[in-house]
Design a protein around this motif. Structure first.
Motif, short mmCIF file in Angstrom:
data_model
loop_
_atom_site.label_atom_id
_atom_site.label_comp_id
_atom_site.label_asym_id
_atom_site.label_seq_id
_atom_site.Cartn_x
_atom_site.Cartn_y
_atom_site.Cartn_z
N THR A 15 0.86 -1.19 0.00
CA THR A 15 0.00 0.00 0.00
C THR A 15 0.89 1.24 0.00
OG1 THR A 15 -0.07 -0.27 2.39
CG2 THR A 15 -2.04 -0.94 1.18
N PRO A 16 0.39 2.42 -0.37
CA PRO A 16 -0.97 2.67 -0.85
C PRO A 16 -1.13 2.29 -2.31
CG PRO A 16 0.29 4.72 -0.78
CD PRO A 16 1.18 3.67 -0.22
N PHE A 17 -2.41 2.03 -2.69
CA PHE A 17 -2.70 1.77 -4.10
C PHE A 17 -4.11 2.24 -4.43
CE2 PHE A 17 -3.67 -2.25 -1.82
CZ PHE A 17 -4.99 -2.48 -2.21
N TYR A 18 -4.35 2.38 -5.71
CA TYR A 18 -5.71 2.69 -6.17
C TYR A 18 -6.44 1.41 -6.50
CZ TYR A 18 -5.67 7.70 -5.99
OH TYR A 18 -5.69 8.97 -5.51
N SER A 276 -11.06 4.05 -5.43
CA SER A 276 -10.76 4.33 -4.02
C SER A 276 -9.25 4.29 -3.84
CB SER A 276 -11.37 3.27 -3.10
OG SER A 276 -12.77 3.25 -3.22
N LEU A 277 -8.78 5.15 -2.96
CA LEU A 277 -7.37 5.05 -2.55
C LEU A 277 -7.33 4.15 -1.32
CD1 LEU A 277 -4.37 5.88 -2.59
CD2 LEU A 277 -5.00 7.83 -1.16
N ILE A 278 -6.50 3.13 -1.37
CA ILE A 278 -6.40 2.18 -0.25
C ILE A 278 -5.04 2.38 0.44
CG2 ILE A 278 -6.48 -0.24 0.44
CD1 ILE A 278 -9.07 0.71 -0.95
N SER A 279 -5.11 2.59 1.73
CA SER A 279 -3.86 2.76 2.49
C SER A 279 -3.94 1.90 3.75
CB SER A 279 -3.68 4.23 2.87
OG SER A 279 -4.68 4.60 3.76
N ARG A 280 -2.81 1.82 4.44
CA ARG A 280 -2.81 1.10 5.72
C ARG A 280 -2.42 2.05 6.83
NH1 ARG A 280 -2.25 -4.69 6.47
NH2 ARG A 280 -2.18 -5.82 4.51
N VAL A 281 -2.89 1.75 8.01
CA VAL A 281 -2.54 2.55 9.18
C VAL A 281 -1.13 2.17 9.62
CG1 VAL A 281 -3.12 3.10 11.57
CG2 VAL A 281 -4.94 2.64 9.90
N LEU A 282 -0.26 3.19 9.74
CA LEU A 282 1.08 2.92 10.26
C LEU A 282 1.09 3.00 11.79
CD1 LEU A 282 3.24 4.96 7.73
CD2 LEU A 282 3.07 2.47 7.92
N TYR A 283 0.52 4.08 12.28
CA TYR A 283 0.56 4.31 13.73
C TYR A 283 -0.72 4.99 14.20
CZ TYR A 283 5.48 3.84 12.55
OH TYR A 283 6.65 3.38 12.04
N VAL A 284 -1.08 4.73 15.41
CA VAL A 284 -2.11 5.53 16.07
C VAL A 284 -1.39 6.33 17.15
CG1 VAL A 284 -4.25 5.54 17.40
CG2 VAL A 284 -3.88 3.80 15.62
N PHE A 292 -4.52 10.65 16.47
CA PHE A 292 -4.15 10.73 15.06
C PHE A 292 -4.04 9.33 14.48
CE2 PHE A 292 -2.57 14.57 17.02
CZ PHE A 292 -2.88 15.55 16.09
N ALA A 293 -4.68 9.13 13.34
CA ALA A 293 -4.44 7.90 12.57
C ALA A 293 -3.44 8.29 11.48
CB ALA A 293 -5.73 7.38 11.96
N ILE A 294 -2.23 7.76 11.60
CA ILE A 294 -1.17 8.11 10.66
C ILE A 294 -1.08 7.01 9.60
CG2 ILE A 294 1.29 8.63 10.40
CD1 ILE A 294 1.25 9.50 13.37
N LEU A 295 -1.31 7.41 8.36
CA LEU A 295 -1.43 6.43 7.26
C LEU A 295 -0.17 6.39 6.42
CD1 LEU A 295 -5.00 7.30 5.95
CD2 LEU A 295 -4.35 5.91 7.92
N ASP A 296 -0.09 5.34 5.58
CA ASP A 296 1.04 5.29 4.65
C ASP A 296 0.71 5.99 3.33
OD1 ASP A 296 -0.63 3.45 3.42
OD2 ASP A 296 0.69 1.72 3.71
N ALA A 297 -0.49 6.57 3.20
CA ALA A 297 -0.83 7.41 2.03
C ALA A 297 -0.85 8.86 2.47
CB ALA A 297 -2.19 7.03 1.48
N GLY A 298 -0.48 9.74 1.56
CA GLY A 298 -0.51 11.16 1.87
C GLY A 298 -1.01 11.95 0.68
N PHE A 299 -0.75 13.26 0.70
CA PHE A 299 -1.25 14.06 -0.43
C PHE A 299 -0.50 13.76 -1.72
CE2 PHE A 299 1.28 17.99 1.16
CZ PHE A 299 2.29 17.84 0.22
N THR A 300 0.59 13.01 -1.62
CA THR A 300 1.25 12.58 -2.86
C THR A 300 0.35 11.61 -3.64
OG1 THR A 300 2.38 11.07 -1.37
CG2 THR A 300 3.66 12.90 -2.24
#
Ligand code: LLP
Length: 384
Positions: A15-18, A276-284, A292-300
């Motif tokens: 992840t992330p992927f479309y 859909s953009l699919i990401s995974r949670v890295l950290y809470v 904060f739910a910190i994801l491996d997807a961002g505005f990139t």
């Protein structure tokens, strides 16, 4: 309610992927095709919304034309199988190589946005011994009531030729030997959900045509652009936009002259809900007040929230635990890398899959490698 995603089969997929729901896209394409053809209108899919080659080929297979805004898009349209004579090419800043490419390919028309551009197209067409077909993009001064960064039809925008200047541009065009004027083009903005903006557009187009007809100008083609919005809040319930209502407005209100073809350039409404953009949670991360739910997807991968304050419904696909409230953020080193504040999600743990819905339009295609990140991969439901 959440969408239907094959998450058991995603283990090991980076992840992330479309993720594209190809079945929904096919149903959407069928609906837009039926409603476009009901009135004998012509559709040119706006490639800028999503230029994924596999989606483009699928869209081309429904017989649509393409609306392009760069040489790269013209080439992508040709590669995907859109017929050259169904390609329209818009944009305020067409470079010479882009104009030459389009002339060589024999596209349907250039949507011309200024007199300066018209002269250059004329010169380049002369060098190729061709007549370039052009529509003039007119700025109808209609307020689309949408986000300031995606409204285009007001007179202070950079797009199009102002109503007051169109006659003099037409006069010049008549003197240019390698130009053939075939129509008028309008596009008032994007993510428009209030049909009254399209009604205003029809009225302005009728008035303009009346005025120009009195001076002896008639047009074989009118192109009303794109702009029909989607329901970002209800991707599971309202997944196919109201194409019937949209085209009915133009059928009722746009006065169609004899033998005149009516064109559209929808982008978002066609591809928006299938992706859909699919990401995974890295950290809470537990802040003093917030979580904060910190994801491996961002505005990139999905820039719309950071750029337009856009809302994309977030769903935790891995959890049925009671909902909690999170600021959902990405890993990019910018404080604007926030998908949403105070977002309700089923309780989040490291590794959970988070989906951002309604990301099929202006998602993957606007992704970047900022922070030297990898561009996202695309997967298709029919492959799972
Ligand atoms: N025709 C022209 C001349 C356009 O400029 C556009 C979009 C379209 C058609 C397609 O409009 P649609 O049917 O997709 O609304 N990145 C922004 C949207 C920019 C739209 C630019 N022009 C966003 O993420 O909301």
């Amino acid at each position: 309610m959440k969408g239907n995603f094959p998450i058991q089969q995603w283990n090991g997929v980076p992840t992330p992927f479309y993720f594209y729901d190809t079945d929904l896209l096919k149903r959407t394409l069928q609906a837009v095709k039926e409603e476009t053809e009901r009135y004998g209108f012509t559709q040119h899919y706006a490639i800028k919304a999503n230029a994924n080659p596999r989606l483009l080929s699928l869209i081309a297979s429904y017989g649509f034309g393409a609306d392009c805004v760069s040489g790269g898009e013209v080439q992508a349209a040709l590669d995907a199988g859109f017929p050259a004579d169904k390609i329209v090419f818009a944009g305020v800043g067409k470079a010479d190589w882009e104009i030459n490419l389009a002339l060589q390919a024999g596209i349907f028309c250039f949507n011309v946005e200024s007199l300066a551009e018209l002269h250059v197209i004329n010169e380049l067409a002369a060098l190729q011994n061709k007549k370039a077909c052009v529509e003039f993009r007119v700025n109808p001064n209609v307020d689309a009531h949408t986000h300031a960064k995606i409204t285009t039809g007001l007179s202070e925008n950079k797009f199009g030729i102002n109503l007051s200047q169109i006659e003099s541009v037409l006069q010049v065009a008549q003197t240019l030997t390698n130009i053939k004027v075939i129509g008028l083009h309008f596009h008032i903005g994007s993510q428009i959900t209030d049909m009254s903006a399209f009604k205003d557009l029809c009225i302005k187009a009728n008035e303009l045509q009346d005025r120009l007809q009195q001076k002896g100008y008639t047009f074989d083609n009118i192109n009303f652009g794109g702009g029909l919005g989607i329901d970002y809040h209800h991707p599971n319930h309202i997944c196919i936009p109201d194409f019937a209502g949209y085209f009915a407005v133009f059928n009722q209100l746009a006065e169609r002259r004899a033998n005149q073809a009516i064109h559209f350039e929808l982008g978002r409404a066609i591809v928006g809900q299938c992706g859909s953009l699919i990401s995974r949670v890295l950290y809470v991360k537990e802040g003093e007040v917030k979580k904060f739910a910190i994801l491996d997807a961002g505005f990139t991968e999905l820039i719309r929230p950071a750029m337009y304050d856009a809302y994309h419904r977030a769903e935790n696909l891995s959890s049925e635990l009671p909902e909690q409230t999170y600021d959902v953020v990405g890993p990019i080193c910018e404080s604007s890398d926030v998908f949403g504040k105070d977002v309700a999600l089923n309780e989040v743990r490291r590794g959970d899959f988070i989906a951002f819905r309604s990301a099929g339009a202006y998602g993957e295609v606007m992704s970047s490698t900022y922070n030297l990140r990898k561009l996202p991969t695309a997967y298709f439901s029919e492959d799972f």
